[in-house]
Design an enzyme around this catalytic site. Structure first.
Site, PDB file in Angstrom:
ATOM      1  N   VAL A  79      19.071 -35.717  11.339  1.00 59.35           N
ATOM      2  CA  VAL A  79      17.558 -35.820  12.335  1.00 59.35           C
ATOM      3  C   VAL A  79      17.825 -37.241  12.966  1.00 59.35           C
ATOM      4  CG1 VAL A  79      15.468 -36.415  12.202  1.00 59.35           C
ATOM      5  CG2 VAL A  79      16.337 -34.572  10.762  1.00 59.35           C
ATOM      6  N   GLY A 124      18.059 -42.806  12.404  1.00 61.20           N
ATOM      7  CA  GLY A 124      18.394 -41.291  12.138  1.00 61.20           C
ATOM      8  C   GLY A 124      18.525 -41.335  10.647  1.00 61.20           C
ATOM      9  N   LYS A 125      18.815 -40.036  10.132  1.00 61.44           N
ATOM     10  CA  LYS A 125      18.971 -39.962   8.824  1.00 61.44           C
ATOM     11  C   LYS A 125      19.386 -38.645   8.547  1.00 61.44           C
ATOM     12  CE  LYS A 125      17.155 -42.566   5.433  1.00 61.44           C
ATOM     13  NZ  LYS A 125      17.817 -43.781   4.904  1.00 61.44           N
ATOM     14  N   GLY A 126      20.307 -38.359   7.394  1.00 62.58           N
ATOM     15  CA  GLY A 126      20.994 -36.939   7.060  1.00 62.58           C
ATOM     16  C   GLY A 126      21.360 -36.885   5.630  1.00 62.58           C
ATOM     17  N   ASP A 165      23.548 -43.862   1.579  1.00 64.44           N
ATOM     18  CA  ASP A 165      22.004 -43.740   0.988  1.00 64.44           C
ATOM     19  C   ASP A 165      21.944 -43.307  -0.492  1.00 64.44           C
ATOM     20  OD1 ASP A 165      19.447 -43.819   2.921  1.00 64.44           O
ATOM     21  OD2 ASP A 165      18.943 -42.329   1.335  1.00 64.44           O
TER      22      ASP A 165
END
Ligand code: GLU
Length: 439
Positions: A79, A124-126, A165
């Site tokens: 995202v 962002g992150k995924g 993460d």
């Protein structure tokens, strides 16, 4: 069951993990938090609308061959929330309950985190929806490489820059970098090293990145102690999560004389009134994958953990671990959010009413992305900064932002989470007003 209305989840069950899907919708919770800060700064509704949604939500399904020869399909996410202040930036997590709403919330927090600390990045992150503990190292490598290939040019050193993460680390990042380099082609190979951060130092990472988030958490604790006249030497700390963040926070706090009274993770909770040695516990976790079964402490329940007689609590595991029940149980003076989004808004109200200082995630767990920024700069300049240089810069930036938030919260008579968001939002609003929208 929807828990959006009943935010009491992770009720203490005997060391049980409460399913993320039963913890409420993280994006709705993030939206609720941010709306309070938007109101405070009188954000223009048009800008609030833009920031209220991510720009891009990408889902990729990809096949990987298991060690037994069979093929398994995986679901990956990325995202990209906002890039007005710089390239999208944020971690990649591997978790069996990863989902789109979680990624949307986490990506938005990255935007505000970078804006608050004045780092030229967006958010962002995924990640991938699977349990990495069930896979071999060679399988993890194939999964990571195929995911990176599936993302293709949706990531890039000046476009979207992943980092470690939950359940990912420097090895994961090195596999991602290597795959991306091979896709980029021979002549660009060495200019795309900065496509990910959190790499090992030998592969182009920065000194100090591995411990950066835990270090940042400890800088905030130290500032708070200084401001409030609290003595860290001999104080009692409880830590939930013993991974990238919790394990380093524990080591650095014990160097300051703090006693690690209790620790918990996905495998269970442990305590020792004489203190837990974080180095020995680290070795145990490295070997066994969890704090459970550590010989230097006794097993306790999750309920007992939250009720321990401690001064400082560092949630450094997953989101939404601190509900109403946990807030009522906590006896600490301060809570420092090493994890992203560990606290339900209703629980935070209880903590604040009890006079517990709440240092919010985007302020105190930003050491990782700050040193990621230094790593990215070093890659761009083909430099390797010394450890002392990196740590010195990190300390100055953490302390500066901490004091900015403190002053803002005092001046506006608001809580620190709202103050942190408000500072970030003001920066975003300013740039949106200046730039307008295309066409
Ligand atoms: N995953 C970390 C975070 O949530 C680090 C992100 C980064 O370094 O880009 O802040």
């Amino acid at each position: 069951m929807s828990t959006a209305q009943t935010p009491v989840a992770p009720v203490a069950q005997k060391n049980a993990e409460v399913a993320l899907k039963d913890r409420g919708n993280l994006f709705e919770i993030a939206t609720k938090q941010i709306e309070k800060a938007m109101k405070l700064i009188n954000m223009e509704p048009d800008i609030a609308q833009i920031i209220g949604q991510p720009k891009n939500e990408l889902i990729v399904n990809f096949p990987v061959r298991r060690d037994n020869g069979r093929i398994e399909m995986f679901k990956g996410y990325r995202v990209q929330h906002n890039n007005i202040l710089g390239p999208y930036k944020g971690g990649m997590r591997y978790h069996h309950e990863a989902n789109l709403d979680e990624m949307k919330a986490l990506a938005s927090w990255m935007t505000y985190k970078s804006a608050l600390h004045e780092i030229p990045f967006g958010g962002g992150k995924g990640g991938i929806k699977f349990d990495p503990r069930q896979y071999s190292k060679t399988e993890l490598e194939r999964i990571t490489r195929r995911f990176t290939a599936a993302l293709g040019t949706n990531i890039g050193p000046d476009h979207d820059i992943p980092a470690p993460d939950v359940n990912t680390n420097s090895q994961t990042m090195v596999w991602m970098m290597d795959t991306y380099m091979n896709i980029a082609g021979a002549s660009d190979r060495n200019t795309v090293r900065g496509v990910v951060t959190g790499k090992s130092v030998s592969a182009g990472g920065s000194h100090g990145r591995a411990e950066a988030t835990g270090q940042g958490v400890v800088h905030c604790i130290t500032e708070w102690a200084k401001d409030t006249g609290f003595n860290l030497d001999g104080c009692h700390v409880i830590i939930q999560g013993f991974g990238n963040v919790g394990s380093y926070a524990a080591r650095l706090l014990s160097q300051k004389g703090a006693v690690i009274l209790g620790v918990g993770d996905v495998g269970g909770y442990i305590a020792n009134s004489e203190g837990i040695n974080p180095h020995k516990l680290g070795e145990h976790v490295h070997k066994s994958g969890s704090v459970a079964g550590y010989k230097g402490a006794s097993k306790i329940t999750r309920e007992e953990f939250f009720a321990l007689d401690a001064h400082i609590f560092v949630p450094a595991a997953l989101e939404l671990e601190v509900g109403v029940a946990e807030a009522k149980a906590l006896k600490v003076k301060m809570m420092v959010e090493g994890a992203n989004g560990p606290t339900y808004p209703e629980a935070e109200e209880i903590l604040l009413e009890k006079g517990i200082a709440v240092i919010p995630d985007i302020l105190c767990n930003s050491g990782g992305v700050i040193v990621s920024y230094y790593e990215w700069l070093q890659n761009k300049r083909a430099e390797q900064w010394e450890m002392a240089d990196v740590l010195g810069r990190l300390e100055r930036r953490m302390k500066q932002t901490y004091q900015n938030v403190r002053q803002y919260a005092l001046a506006q008579k608001t809580d620190w989470r709202t103050a942190s968001y408000a500072i970030g939002l003001e920066r975003l609003q300013h740039v949106y007003k200046e730039r307008g929208i295309f066409p």
